[in-house]
Design a protein around this motif. Structure first.
Motif, short mmCIF file in Angstrom:
data_model
loop_
_atom_site.label_atom_id
_atom_site.label_comp_id
_atom_site.label_asym_id
_atom_site.label_seq_id
_atom_site.Cartn_x
_atom_site.Cartn_y
_atom_site.Cartn_z
N LYS A 16 -8.44 25.67 0.58
CA LYS A 16 -9.17 24.76 -0.31
C LYS A 16 -9.29 23.39 0.33
CE LYS A 16 -7.24 25.54 -4.66
NZ LYS A 16 -6.88 25.11 -6.01
N ARG A 18 -10.81 20.34 2.61
CA ARG A 18 -11.74 19.99 3.69
C ARG A 18 -12.20 21.22 4.48
NH1 ARG A 18 -7.02 17.27 5.08
NH2 ARG A 18 -7.95 15.27 4.65
N ILE A 19 -11.34 22.22 4.68
CA ILE A 19 -11.78 23.38 5.48
C ILE A 19 -12.82 24.18 4.70
CG2 ILE A 19 -10.99 25.61 6.43
CD1 ILE A 19 -8.94 24.12 7.92
N ARG A 59 -3.22 29.03 1.48
CA ARG A 59 -2.76 27.75 2.03
C ARG A 59 -3.20 27.65 3.49
NH1 ARG A 59 1.42 24.96 -0.84
NH2 ARG A 59 1.31 23.49 0.87
N ALA A 60 -3.49 26.42 3.93
CA ALA A 60 -3.98 26.20 5.30
C ALA A 60 -3.05 26.86 6.34
CB ALA A 60 -4.11 24.71 5.59
N THR A 61 -1.75 26.73 6.13
CA THR A 61 -0.79 27.28 7.11
C THR A 61 -0.71 28.81 7.04
OG1 THR A 61 0.87 26.68 5.47
CG2 THR A 61 0.78 25.33 7.43
N GLY A 78 -6.91 24.99 11.44
CA GLY A 78 -6.78 23.85 12.36
C GLY A 78 -5.98 24.24 13.60
N ASP A 80 -3.74 22.55 14.90
CA ASP A 80 -2.34 22.21 14.59
C ASP A 80 -1.62 23.42 14.00
OD1 ASP A 80 -4.19 21.91 12.49
OD2 ASP A 80 -2.93 20.54 11.36
N VAL A 81 -2.28 24.07 13.05
CA VAL A 81 -1.71 25.24 12.38
C VAL A 81 -1.61 26.42 13.35
CG1 VAL A 81 -2.31 26.97 10.62
CG2 VAL A 81 -2.44 24.54 10.06
N ALA A 99 -13.06 19.25 10.47
CA ALA A 99 -11.71 18.74 10.15
C ALA A 99 -11.08 18.11 11.40
CB ALA A 99 -10.82 19.84 9.57
N ALA A 100 -11.83 17.19 12.00
CA ALA A 100 -11.37 16.56 13.24
C ALA A 100 -10.34 15.47 12.96
CB ALA A 100 -12.55 15.98 14.00
N CYS A 101 -9.28 15.49 13.71
CA CYS A 101 -8.23 14.47 13.59
C CYS A 101 -7.43 14.53 14.89
CB CYS A 101 -7.34 14.75 12.38
SG CYS A 101 -6.71 16.43 12.26
N LYS A 128 6.08 18.50 10.20
CA LYS A 128 5.73 19.86 9.79
C LYS A 128 5.44 20.69 11.05
CE LYS A 128 1.56 20.58 7.31
NZ LYS A 128 0.73 20.30 6.13
N VAL A 168 -0.72 14.55 11.64
CA VAL A 168 -2.12 14.35 11.97
C VAL A 168 -2.60 13.02 11.41
CG1 VAL A 168 -2.71 16.80 12.20
CG2 VAL A 168 -2.92 15.70 9.99
N SER A 170 -6.21 10.59 10.98
CA SER A 170 -7.66 10.54 11.11
C SER A 170 -8.11 9.08 11.10
CB SER A 170 -8.31 11.36 9.99
OG SER A 170 -9.69 11.23 10.03
N ILE A 189 -7.39 17.37 17.50
CA ILE A 189 -7.31 18.56 16.65
C ILE A 189 -8.67 18.79 15.98
CG2 ILE A 189 -6.26 19.49 14.53
CD1 ILE A 189 -4.14 19.25 16.68
P1 ATP Z 1 -1.08 22.85 3.16
O1 ATP Z 1 -1.94 22.84 1.95
O2 ATP Z 1 -0.70 24.23 3.58
O3 ATP Z 1 0.08 21.90 3.11
P2 ATP Z 1 -2.69 20.91 4.50
O4 ATP Z 1 -2.44 20.00 3.33
O5 ATP Z 1 -2.36 20.39 5.87
O6 ATP Z 1 -1.97 22.33 4.33
P3 ATP Z 1 -5.43 20.39 4.60
O7 ATP Z 1 -5.06 18.99 4.24
O8 ATP Z 1 -6.53 21.05 3.84
O9 ATP Z 1 -4.19 21.34 4.50
O10 ATP Z 1 -5.77 20.37 6.14
C1 ATP Z 1 -6.38 21.44 6.79
C2 ATP Z 1 -6.56 21.12 8.24
O11 ATP Z 1 -7.42 19.97 8.34
C3 ATP Z 1 -5.29 20.73 8.97
O12 ATP Z 1 -4.65 21.89 9.49
C4 ATP Z 1 -5.80 19.81 10.06
O13 ATP Z 1 -6.27 20.58 11.17
C5 ATP Z 1 -7.01 19.13 9.40
N1 ATP Z 1 -6.68 17.81 8.82
C6 ATP Z 1 -5.56 17.44 8.19
N2 ATP Z 1 -5.63 16.17 7.77
C7 ATP Z 1 -6.83 15.72 8.14
C8 ATP Z 1 -7.51 14.46 8.00
N3 ATP Z 1 -6.95 13.44 7.38
N4 ATP Z 1 -8.77 14.37 8.48
C9 ATP Z 1 -9.35 15.41 9.11
N5 ATP Z 1 -8.76 16.60 9.28
C10 ATP Z 1 -7.52 16.77 8.80
#
Ligand code: ATP
Ligand code: PRP
Length: 220
Positions: A16, A18-19, A59-61, A78, A80-81, A99-101, A128, A168, A170, A189
């Protein structure tokens, strides 16, 4: 291949936020429209305009885990993940440039990171992203005690849990709002399309056009 998708259905794993939002235009480029909104629906399996394509919300992870085990044929995660997951059982065909960071080291304003590193101090690092952090500090020859957290890393140096964080960044707004400063950028990333290796072989005819559409759309 999981029983859930023994038929010809394609399952796409997304998280859910940004992705999900950034993948929608790529799906549109492949002619796929998600017909339910994960922000308003409690459903975890979403339909699309294509009866053979469904989206699961995880979940993203967890995205790489679902794809690795074939519970999803493909997914978006990502870098990172993916580095923490290790990439086993996954084919990573394209960088989607979404989702660039960047992954960075940050410390409290006032903490002299350079001197601490130069003097060979042992640093407590909360993150993390323990695998990425371990590799980064090992390459630098810095001794660290890694403290695994699951979120709100920015808090750790403020309450004395750690000297530094790896997280991460941004815009840098979260660091600034918490009196922290970025002292080292570790890597850029962005998110990747990952595909289950078996699905890529068995369902290639169905997957290939979608992968190609994602590739074209992500280069624009
Ligand atoms: P979880 O919900 O499992 O804790 P999360 O909160 O990291 O995961 P998102 O915040 O949706 O999940 O982030 C998804 C991906 O987006 C991350 O894995 C990273 O690659 C990227 N990302 C994280 N933060 C940012 C940001 N502030 N700006 C741009 N991209 C980001
Ligand atoms: C991410 C990350 C940082 C923040 C960095 O949090 O964990 O806290 O973004 O972005 P910035 O440099 O633009 O401030 P996110 O927005 O995903 O919140 P979450 O960790 O609670 O999901």
């Amino acid at each position: 291949m999981s029983a859930f998708q023994a038929n010809s259905q394609l399952i796409l794993a997304l998280s859910k936020g940004r992705i999900f939002e950034d993948t929608l235009p790529l799906l549109e480029a492949a002619g796929i429209t998600v017909t339910e909104n994960p922000e308003t629906s409690r459903k975890l399996i979403l339909s699309t305009n294509d009866p053979d394509v469904r989206v699961i919300i995880v979940r993203a992870t967890d995205v790489p885990t679902y794809v690795q085990h074939g519970a999803a044929d493909f997914g978006v995660a990502g870098k990172d993940v993916l580095l923490e997951h290790g990439g086993e059982g996954l084919y990573q065909p394209i960088d989607l440039n979404i989702a660039a960071c960047r992954m960075s080291v940050a410390v409290r304003n006032g903490f002299d990171y350079e001197t601490a590193v130069r003097q060979g101090a042992r640093l407590r690092v909360a993150t993390k992203f323990v695998e990425t952090a371990r590799e980064h500090f090992a390459k630098k020859g810095v001794h660290v005690d890694l403290i695994k957290l699951y979120g709100s890393m920015e808090l750790a140096p403020l309450v004395g849990l750690s000297d530094a964080i790896v997280d991460v960044v941004s815009t840098g707004n979260t660091l600034r709002a918490n009196d922290l400063k970025e002292v080292e950028a570790i890597m850029d990333i962005s998110s990747r399309l990952i595909v289950n290796q078996a699905a890529l072989k068995i369902k290639r005819a169905r997957l290939q056009p979608i992968i190609e559409a994602f590739e074209r759309a992500s280069k624009k």
